[in-house]
Design a protein around this motif. Structure first.
Motif, PDB file in Angstrom:
ATOM      1  N   SER A   1       0.833  -1.202   0.000  1.00 58.59           N
ATOM      2  CA  SER A   1       0.000   0.000   0.000  1.00 58.59           C
ATOM      3  C   SER A   1       0.873   1.259   0.000  1.00 58.59           C
ATOM      4  N   GLU A   2       1.918   1.268   0.820  1.00 59.62           N
ATOM      5  CA  GLU A   2       2.825   2.410   0.885  1.00 59.62           C
ATOM      6  C   GLU A   2       3.542   2.610  -0.451  1.00 59.62           C
ATOM      7  N   LEU A   3       3.898   1.500  -1.102  1.00 60.25           N
ATOM      8  CA  LEU A   3       4.573   1.580  -2.392  1.00 60.25           C
ATOM      9  C   LEU A   3       3.640   2.185  -3.447  1.00 60.25           C
ATOM     10  N   GLU A   4       2.369   1.801  -3.417  1.00 57.97           N
ATOM     11  CA  GLU A   4       1.389   2.356  -4.362  1.00 57.97           C
ATOM     12  C   GLU A   4       1.227   3.856  -4.136  1.00 57.97           C
ATOM     13  N   ASP A   5       1.195   4.282  -2.871  1.00 53.72           N
ATOM     14  CA  ASP A   5       1.078   5.717  -2.558  1.00 53.72           C
ATOM     15  C   ASP A   5       2.299   6.486  -3.057  1.00 53.72           C
ATOM     16  N   THR A   6       3.476   5.869  -2.884  1.00 56.29           N
ATOM     17  CA  THR A   6       4.716   6.520  -3.326  1.00 56.29           C
ATOM     18  C   THR A   6       4.749   6.645  -4.843  1.00 56.29           C
ATOM     19  N   GLU A   7       4.279   5.597  -5.526  1.00 54.84           N
ATOM     20  CA  GLU A   7       4.230   5.642  -6.997  1.00 54.84           C
ATOM     21  C   GLU A   7       3.297   6.762  -7.468  1.00 54.84           C
ATOM     22  N   GLU A   8       2.166   6.917  -6.773  1.00 56.56           N
ATOM     23  CA  GLU A   8       1.218   7.988  -7.129  1.00 56.56           C
ATOM     24  C   GLU A   8       1.849   9.363  -6.893  1.00 56.56           C
ATOM     25  N   MET A   9       2.594   9.459  -5.793  1.00 54.35           N
ATOM     26  CA  MET A   9       3.235  10.735  -5.473  1.00 54.35           C
ATOM     27  C   MET A   9       4.231  11.131  -6.557  1.00 54.35           C
ATOM     28  N   LEU A  10       4.950  10.145  -7.097  1.00 51.88           N
ATOM     29  CA  LEU A  10       5.965  10.435  -8.118  1.00 51.88           C
ATOM     30  C   LEU A  10       5.350  10.873  -9.450  1.00 51.88           C
ATOM     31  N   LYS A  11       4.043  10.631  -9.616  1.00 53.25           N
ATOM     32  CA  LYS A  11       3.364  11.070 -10.833  1.00 53.25           C
ATOM     33  C   LYS A  11       3.008  12.555 -10.769  1.00 53.25           C
ATOM     34  N   GLU A  12       3.067  13.099  -9.543  1.00 45.55           N
ATOM     35  CA  GLU A  12       2.726  14.502  -9.351  1.00 45.55           C
ATOM     36  C   GLU A  12       3.962  15.377  -9.597  1.00 45.55           C
ATOM     37  N   SER A  13       3.734  16.682  -9.674  1.00 42.19           N
ATOM     38  CA  SER A  13       4.843  17.628  -9.841  1.00 42.19           C
ATOM     39  C   SER A  13       5.468  17.894  -8.476  1.00 42.19           C
ATOM     40  N   LEU A  14       6.689  17.462  -8.327  1.00 39.98           N
ATOM     41  CA  LEU A  14       7.397  17.616  -7.059  1.00 39.98           C
ATOM     42  C   LEU A  14       8.670  18.415  -7.282  1.00 39.98           C
ATOM     43  N   ASP A  15       9.083  19.114  -6.222  1.00 44.75           N
ATOM     44  CA  ASP A  15      10.380  19.779  -6.344  1.00 44.75           C
ATOM     45  C   ASP A  15      11.465  18.700  -6.306  1.00 44.75           C
ATOM     46  N   SER A  16      12.662  19.067  -6.709  1.00 47.13           N
ATOM     47  CA  SER A  16      13.739  18.075  -6.876  1.00 47.13           C
ATOM     48  C   SER A  16      14.058  17.334  -5.582  1.00 47.13           C
ATOM     49  N   GLU A  17      13.998  18.013  -4.455  1.00 44.57           N
ATOM     50  CA  GLU A  17      14.323  17.373  -3.174  1.00 44.57           C
ATOM     51  C   GLU A  17      13.274  16.340  -2.804  1.00 44.57           C
ATOM     52  N   MET A  18      12.001  16.695  -2.944  1.00 48.59           N
ATOM     53  CA  MET A  18      10.914  15.767  -2.629  1.00 48.59           C
ATOM     54  C   MET A  18      10.917  14.566  -3.577  1.00 48.59           C
ATOM     55  N   GLU A  19      11.207  14.836  -4.837  1.00 51.50           N
ATOM     56  CA  GLU A  19      11.254  13.740  -5.813  1.00 51.50           C
ATOM     57  C   GLU A  19      12.367  12.745  -5.459  1.00 51.50           C
ATOM     58  N   GLU A  20      13.503  13.289  -5.043  1.00 49.90           N
ATOM     59  CA  GLU A  20      14.626  12.418  -4.670  1.00 49.90           C
ATOM     60  C   GLU A  20      14.268  11.572  -3.445  1.00 49.90           C
ATOM     61  N   LEU A  21      13.624  12.182  -2.472  1.00 47.03           N
ATOM     62  CA  LEU A  21      13.201  11.447  -1.267  1.00 47.03           C
ATOM     63  C   LEU A  21      12.193  10.357  -1.624  1.00 47.03           C
ATOM     64  N   ALA A  22      11.262  10.675  -2.519  1.00 48.65           N
ATOM     65  CA  ALA A  22      10.242   9.708  -2.920  1.00 48.65           C
ATOM     66  C   ALA A  22      10.872   8.521  -3.661  1.00 48.65           C
ATOM     67  N   LYS A  23      11.871   8.812  -4.491  1.00 49.90           N
ATOM     68  CA  LYS A  23      12.549   7.733  -5.222  1.00 49.90           C
ATOM     69  C   LYS A  23      13.312   6.812  -4.268  1.00 49.90           C
ATOM     70  N   GLU A  24      13.940   7.412  -3.254  1.00 47.39           N
ATOM     71  CA  GLU A  24      14.648   6.604  -2.254  1.00 47.39           C
ATOM     72  C   GLU A  24      13.663   5.735  -1.475  1.00 47.39           C
ATOM     73  N   GLU A  25      12.514   6.343  -1.147  1.00 45.86           N
ATOM     74  CA  GLU A  25      11.484   5.587  -0.416  1.00 45.86           C
ATOM     75  C   GLU A  25      10.970   4.436  -1.272  1.00 45.86           C
ATOM     76  N   ARG A  26      10.744   4.703  -2.570  1.00 44.74           N
ATOM     77  CA  ARG A  26      10.269   3.647  -3.463  1.00 44.74           C
ATOM     78  C   ARG A  26      11.283   2.501  -3.538  1.00 44.74           C
ATOM     79  N   LYS A  27      12.548   2.829  -3.668  1.00 44.49           N
ATOM     80  CA  LYS A  27      13.598   1.809  -3.733  1.00 44.49           C
ATOM     81  C   LYS A  27      13.604   0.937  -2.479  1.00 44.49           C
TER      82      LYS A  27
END
Length: 358
Positions: A56-82
């Motif tokens: 469930s958390e992975l699905e939420d993270t994937e949805e978050m990465l589809k949104e427009s994020l600043d570079s720092e948030m995007e990097e954090l989301a990618k690390e969380e997804r990994k």
């Protein structure tokens, strides 16, 4: 696999409801049985629910990465997804192992029979070495050993020795010892230094409870005779030795280690019950293996499973092609490396079957 896990989780919830029911609590036998089932499922259900959370958390993270994020948030989301992907894969492998078919006998105590086979006195001396090895391994595991009967050859070897080993999950580890064990060494009686090959056989049977094997006393022929030691000399002047013959199966158990006829009979019945139970379960497993076209477990007991080579200080388990240059350590009871490898091999065999079934 996930349909099966859903079923397990539903059953686990049902068990917790039942275990809080006053009628179930008042029924001791039923309460104990259901408690055991709940305990067996608890870890699997906890891992499955953790898997669902991570998914469930992975699905939420994937949805978050589809949104427009600043570079720092995007990097954090990618690390969380990994991190979540790695955790999900780990839990998937763990759940596969937890779903593997369990041997209902794994938690049982065992009755072990060791016999000198091909090789005369040398084979019987090797049977004594195996007995010492298993006794030391049992001590290392915190198990208790009791010799039920022993037939020595007078020079330190055993024609046959029967022992009971009690403790936690004894059968789960010792079941792999079924089979023919081969030794290659120079016997003490060999004057020209030639290496001889001898064998001893090991049979490991789960201890059977009274309620599991219904034995009709009328089916047992009882013979009483005088116990004797090596060379035939009498070590007991009273007729204390007992031989039980279960006529429907032809299984014979003789016991003479105790001076009391009653104690010998009790021990003989314990061994007889386990032999009958073992025969029933072995035949049932053979039918399942024949249907699956592949056998999982300990294999044919006449099969040579292991070689102990003294000149090269080498132990080889032929079932998994494992060779260890630690003969002294193995004989001193340090069997863990071999048994752990066999447990992994058994799991891989069952995983392959599970994959085919799903």
């Amino acid at each position: 696999m996930f349909d099966r896990l859903e079923e397990v989780a539903i059953r686990y919830d049902e068990l917790n409801e039942l275990l809080s029911d006053p009628q179930v609590i008042s029924d001791t036998d039923r309460f104990m049985k259901l408690s055991k089932e709940e305990s067996d499922l608890r870890e699997t259900v906890a891992s499955f629910r953790k898997y669902q959370e991570v998914t469930s958390e992975l699905e939420d993270t994937e949805e978050m990465l589809k949104e427009s994020l600043d570079s720092e948030m995007e990097e954090l989301a990618k690390e969380e997804r990994k991190s979540l992907i790695q955790e999900k894969e780990r839990l998937e492998e763990q759940l596969k192992i937890m779903l593997l078919p369990k041997d209902e006998n794994d938690e049982r105590n065992v009755i072990m029979e060791i016999r000198g086979a091909a090789g005369g006195d040398e084979a019987q001396l090797f049977a004594s070495d195996l007995f010492d090895m298993y006794q030391k391994y049992a001590d290392n595991e915190g198990w208790k050993t009791e010799v039920l009967d022993a037939n020595s050859n007078g020079i330190g070897g055993y024609k046959e020795i029967t022992l009971m080993i009690t403790g936690t999950n004894v059968y789960s580890k010792l079941k792999f010892e079924n089979g023919a064990h081969r030794v290659q060494r120079v016997p003490q009686t060999e004057s020209q230094g030639r290496i001889h090959t001898s064998t001893a056989t090991v049979v490991v049977m789960p201890e059977a409870e009274d309620v599991e094997v219904d034995i009709d006393e009328n089916d047992i022929r009882v013979d009483i005779y005088h116990a004797s030691g090596a060379g035939g000399q009498h070590v007991n002047k009273t007729a204390s030795a007992v031989r039980l013959t279960h006529e429907p199966t032809g299984i014979v158990v003789a016991m003479q280690d105790e001076r009391s006829q009653l104690k010998n009979r009790e021990k003989a019945m314990k061994v007889l019950r386990s032999r009958i139970y073992d025969k029933i379960t072995t035949e049932a497993q053979a039918e399942v293996d024949a249907e699956r076209k592949s056998a999982v477990g300990t294999g044919d007991r006449s099969e040579r499973i292991r070689t102990y080579n003294y000149p090269q200080s080498r132990v080889t388990d032929h079932r998994i092609n494992l060779t260890i240059q630690k003969l002294d350590q193995i004989l001193s009871g340090k069997l863990g490396e071999i048994i752990d490898a066999l447990l992994i091999w058994e799991q891989s065999q069952k995983m392959e079957q599970l994959k085919n079934e799903y």
